[in-house]
Design an enzyme around this catalytic site. Structure first.
Site, PDB file in Angstrom:
ATOM      1  N   ASP A  46     -48.693  49.707 -29.696  1.00 32.21           N
ATOM      2  CA  ASP A  46     -47.472  49.681 -30.531  1.00 32.21           C
ATOM      3  C   ASP A  46     -47.438  50.879 -31.479  1.00 32.21           C
ATOM      4  OD1 ASP A  46     -47.349  46.052 -31.056  1.00 32.21           O
ATOM      5  OD2 ASP A  46     -46.485  47.297 -29.499  1.00 32.21           O
ATOM      6  N   GLU A  71     -39.993  49.552 -35.817  1.00 36.54           N
ATOM      7  CA  GLU A  71     -40.600  48.245 -36.108  1.00 36.54           C
ATOM      8  C   GLU A  71     -41.900  48.328 -36.904  1.00 36.54           C
ATOM      9  OE1 GLU A  71     -41.476  45.808 -32.681  1.00 36.54           O
ATOM     10  OE2 GLU A  71     -42.055  44.115 -33.946  1.00 36.54           O
ATOM     11  N   ASP A 134     -37.992  50.485 -30.979  1.00 39.47           N
ATOM     12  CA  ASP A 134     -38.979  49.429 -30.770  1.00 39.47           C
ATOM     13  C   ASP A 134     -40.051  50.034 -29.862  1.00 39.47           C
ATOM     14  OD1 ASP A 134     -40.443  47.153 -30.312  1.00 39.47           O
ATOM     15  OD2 ASP A 134     -38.679  45.855 -30.145  1.00 39.47           O
ATOM     16  N   ILE A 136     -42.930  49.000 -28.649  1.00 39.53           N
ATOM     17  CA  ILE A 136     -43.151  48.081 -27.521  1.00 39.53           C
ATOM     18  C   ILE A 136     -42.318  46.845 -27.805  1.00 39.53           C
ATOM     19  CG2 ILE A 136     -44.730  46.566 -26.278  1.00 39.53           C
ATOM     20  CD1 ILE A 136     -46.905  48.477 -26.553  1.00 39.53           C
ATOM     21  N   ASP A 137     -41.330  46.629 -26.995  1.00 46.45           N
ATOM     22  CA  ASP A 137     -40.547  45.403 -27.114  1.00 46.45           C
ATOM     23  C   ASP A 137     -41.095  44.448 -26.060  1.00 46.45           C
ATOM     24  OD1 ASP A 137     -38.470  43.714 -27.999  1.00 46.45           O
ATOM     25  OD2 ASP A 137     -37.267  44.275 -26.254  1.00 46.45           O
ATOM     26  N   THR A 139     -44.020  42.443 -26.847  1.00 44.78           N
ATOM     27  CA  THR A 139     -45.468  42.586 -27.017  1.00 44.78           C
ATOM     28  C   THR A 139     -46.213  41.477 -26.269  1.00 44.78           C
ATOM     29  OG1 THR A 139     -44.932  43.396 -29.211  1.00 44.78           O
ATOM     30  CG2 THR A 139     -47.248  42.989 -28.766  1.00 44.78           C
ATOM     31  N   ASP A 276     -34.371  45.535 -31.595  1.00 44.82           N
ATOM     32  CA  ASP A 276     -34.503  44.650 -30.441  1.00 44.82           C
ATOM     33  C   ASP A 276     -33.264  44.686 -29.546  1.00 44.82           C
ATOM     34  OD1 ASP A 276     -37.084  43.541 -30.503  1.00 44.82           O
ATOM     35  OD2 ASP A 276     -36.533  42.237 -32.175  1.00 44.82           O
TER      36      ASP A 276
HETATM   37  N1  LIG Z   1     -38.651  33.473 -33.454  1.00 41.97           N
HETATM   38  C1  LIG Z   1     -38.073  34.461 -32.794  1.00 41.97           C
HETATM   39  N2  LIG Z   1     -36.833  34.310 -32.300  1.00 41.97           N
HETATM   40  C2  LIG Z   1     -36.226  35.298 -31.619  1.00 41.97           C
HETATM   41  N3  LIG Z   1     -36.786  36.499 -31.385  1.00 41.97           N
HETATM   42  C3  LIG Z   1     -38.008  36.693 -31.868  1.00 41.97           C
HETATM   43  C4  LIG Z   1     -38.726  35.707 -32.593  1.00 41.97           C
HETATM   44  N4  LIG Z   1     -39.910  36.202 -32.943  1.00 41.97           N
HETATM   45  C5  LIG Z   1     -39.957  37.465 -32.461  1.00 41.97           C
HETATM   46  N5  LIG Z   1     -38.802  37.752 -31.815  1.00 41.97           N
HETATM   47  C6  LIG Z   1     -38.381  39.009 -31.216  1.00 41.97           C
HETATM   48  O1  LIG Z   1     -38.246  38.889 -29.802  1.00 41.97           O
HETATM   49  C7  LIG Z   1     -38.665  40.094 -29.228  1.00 41.97           C
HETATM   50  C8  LIG Z   1     -39.105  39.890 -27.803  1.00 41.97           C
HETATM   51  O2  LIG Z   1     -37.986  39.768 -27.028  1.00 41.97           O
HETATM   52  P1  LIG Z   1     -37.705  38.629 -25.974  1.00 41.97           P
HETATM   53  O3  LIG Z   1     -37.530  37.319 -26.652  1.00 41.97           O
HETATM   54  O4  LIG Z   1     -36.526  39.112 -25.239  1.00 41.97           O
HETATM   55  O5  LIG Z   1     -38.936  38.646 -24.999  1.00 41.97           O
HETATM   56  S1  LIG Z   1     -40.063  37.552 -24.890  1.00 41.97           S
HETATM   57  O6  LIG Z   1     -39.567  36.492 -24.050  1.00 41.97           O
HETATM   58  O7  LIG Z   1     -40.400  37.092 -26.200  1.00 41.97           O
HETATM   59  O8  LIG Z   1     -41.211  38.231 -24.339  1.00 41.97           O
HETATM   60  C9  LIG Z   1     -39.793  40.528 -30.109  1.00 41.97           C
HETATM   61  O9  LIG Z   1     -39.924  41.923 -30.036  1.00 41.97           O
HETATM   62  P2  LIG Z   1     -41.418  42.564 -30.140  1.00 41.97           P
HETATM   63  O10 LIG Z   1     -42.017  42.142 -31.444  1.00 41.97           O
HETATM   64  O11 LIG Z   1     -41.068  44.010 -30.137  1.00 41.97           O
HETATM   65  O12 LIG Z   1     -42.175  42.114 -28.949  1.00 41.97           O
HETATM   66  C10 LIG Z   1     -39.393  40.066 -31.493  1.00 41.97           C
HETATM   67  O13 LIG Z   1     -38.780  41.054 -32.289  1.00 41.97           O
HETATM   68 MG   LIG Z   2     -38.907  43.874 -30.040  1.00 42.32          MG
HETATM   69 MG   LIG Z   3     -42.035  45.695 -30.739  1.00 42.46          MG
HETATM   70 MG   LIG Z   4     -43.236  42.776 -32.873  1.00 44.92          MG
END
Ligand SMILES: Nc1ncnc2c1ncn2[C@@H]1O[C@H](COP(=O)(O)OS(=O)(=O)O)[C@@H](OP(=O)(O)O)[C@H]1O
Ligand SMILES: [Mg+2]
Ligand SMILES: [Mg+2]
Ligand SMILES: [Mg+2]
Length: 339
Positions: A46, A71, A134, A136-137, A139, A276
């Site tokens: 990340d 992020e 982002d 790494i989206d 993670t 995101d």
């Molecule tokens: N509680 C909650 N509700 C909604 N979204 C949240 C929540 N917590 C985290 N995140 C954000 O979701 C990002 C990941 O995207 P996705 O939900 O599409 O993918 S996944 O199914 O979770 O893998 C993830 O992005 P990354 O942190 O970059 O992985 C988060 O920003």
């Molecule tokens: Mg993300």
């Molecule tokens: Mg991320």
């Molecule tokens: Mg994150």
């Protein structure tokens, strides 16, 4: 206005960051069980990805006016416990920049890496230009060895004008894995391989019968209400089961017609961040899709680091959107009256 120069820099930055992430994911998946449960390799990727994107953009473009909403920040890396991690990040960043040939002349010091990461502290907003990253989206998907994305957008006067999305684990064709999606406002959406094959123009599906549609949602149930999605899908007459994949790879897949609908309903109280959605939003919009909140309002990226939304995010093509909005409205009403 053309953003060709910014687009070229963004594609370069994201492709290099993807290289770094692939290297870390490979090492992570080959590692033994003990270090698999250790989350530090993820952190390294990340931070490393954010540093690489920031470094490349600043080398390629005017760094005096550079603004990045991203992020991660370097807070933990500046602590005593972060020292070893920082060294690993520095090594990875330097190897990655050197692998390109054009950026490797002057290696980054620890301080350079920290500064590159912290250039992402911008608040964004309605005026001027701001990159949105982002690193790494998805993670959690990255950790599992599944889908993830490196997502970079550019805001100009509060509107997303560029979107670049690297999805290293998304199949490009039957033989090849790894896609780079990119879109410039008014210019359509293109897809190519991460090693720069000839781009092809992509388009969302032109399906108008919801019964034939399939829908995407988060892999992680904690990120989106799966029950609500299935209620909406049922009302629409969707027959196929949900397709659950991590990250903005969902937007990429939708932009080339892999599925017809993306439903995202976070649990109450969660605030969506602009990184995101910014890149994924433009990739889908320029491919002919529609992205809105659950009430049909367009997403507003001009409010700073967060999006203000009504309930959730829904994405589909123009033909299916009216029926989808109706199903969403009815389902939300049903859910509210059952509480
Ligand atoms: N509680 C909650 N509700 C909604 N979204 C949240 C929540 N917590 C985290 N995140 C954000 O979701 C990002 C990941 O995207 P996705 O939900 O599409 O993918 S996944 O199914 O979770 O893998 C993830 O992005 P990354 O942190 O970059 O992985 C988060 O920003
Ligand atoms: Mg993300
Ligand atoms: Mg991320
Ligand atoms: Mg994150």
């Amino acid at each position: 206005m053309s953003y060709d120069k910014e687009l070229a820099a963004a594609k370069n930055a994201v492709s290099l960051a993807a290289r770094l992430c692939q290297k870390v994911q490979k090492a992570l998946l080959q590692a033994d069980v003990q270090s698999k449960s250790d989350k530090s390799p993820v952190t390294v990727a990340d931070y490393g990805s954010q540093a690489v994107v920031s470094a490349v953009l600043q080398k390629e473009l005017d760094s005096a006016s550079f603004s990045l909403v991203a992020e991660e920040d370097s807070g933990d890396l500046r602590k005593e416990e972060g020292k070893e991690t920082l060294q690993r990040i520095m090594k990875l960043v330097n190897e990655t920049l050197a692998s390109d040939g054009t950026y490797g002349n002057a290696p980054f010091s620890e301080e350079d890496v920290l500064a590159a990461i912290d250039s992402g502290r911008s608040e964004g907003g309605p005026s001027g230009q701001h990159w949105v990253l982002d690193p790494i989206d998805g993670t959690k998907g990255f950790l599992r060895g599944d889908q993830y994305a490196i997502a970079l957008g550019l805001l100009d006067e509060g509107k997303v004008v560029l979107g670049v999305l690297a999805c290293p684990n998304l199949p490009l064709s039957q033989e090849k894995v790894g896609c780079l999606f990119y879109a410039q406002v008014g210019g359509g959406t293109y897809m190519q391989s991460l090693d720069s094959s000839t781009p092809i123009k992509v388009h969302v599906t032109d399906l108008d019968n919801p019964e034939e549609a399939s829908f995407f949602e988060s892999f992680e149930a904690a990120h989106s209400l799966h029950d609500l999605s299935s209620l909406i899908a049922k009302k629409l007459g969707v027959k196929a089961p949900p397709v659950r994949i991590d990250s903005q790879a969902k937007y990429g897949a939708l932009s080339r017609g892999d599925g017809a609908i993306y439903l995202r309903f976070p649990h109450k109280g969660y605030r969506e961040k602009i990184w995101d959605h910014a890149a994924g939003y433009l990739v889908v919009a320029e491919a002919g899709g529609v992205v809105s909140d659950a009430a049909g309002n367009p997403l507003d990226f001009s409010k700073g680091r967060y999006l203000d939304l009504h309930e959730g995010i829904i994405v589909t093509n123009q033909k299916l959107m009216p029926a989808l909005l109706k199903a969403v409205k009815e389902s939300l009403n049903e859910k509210a009256s059952s509480l």
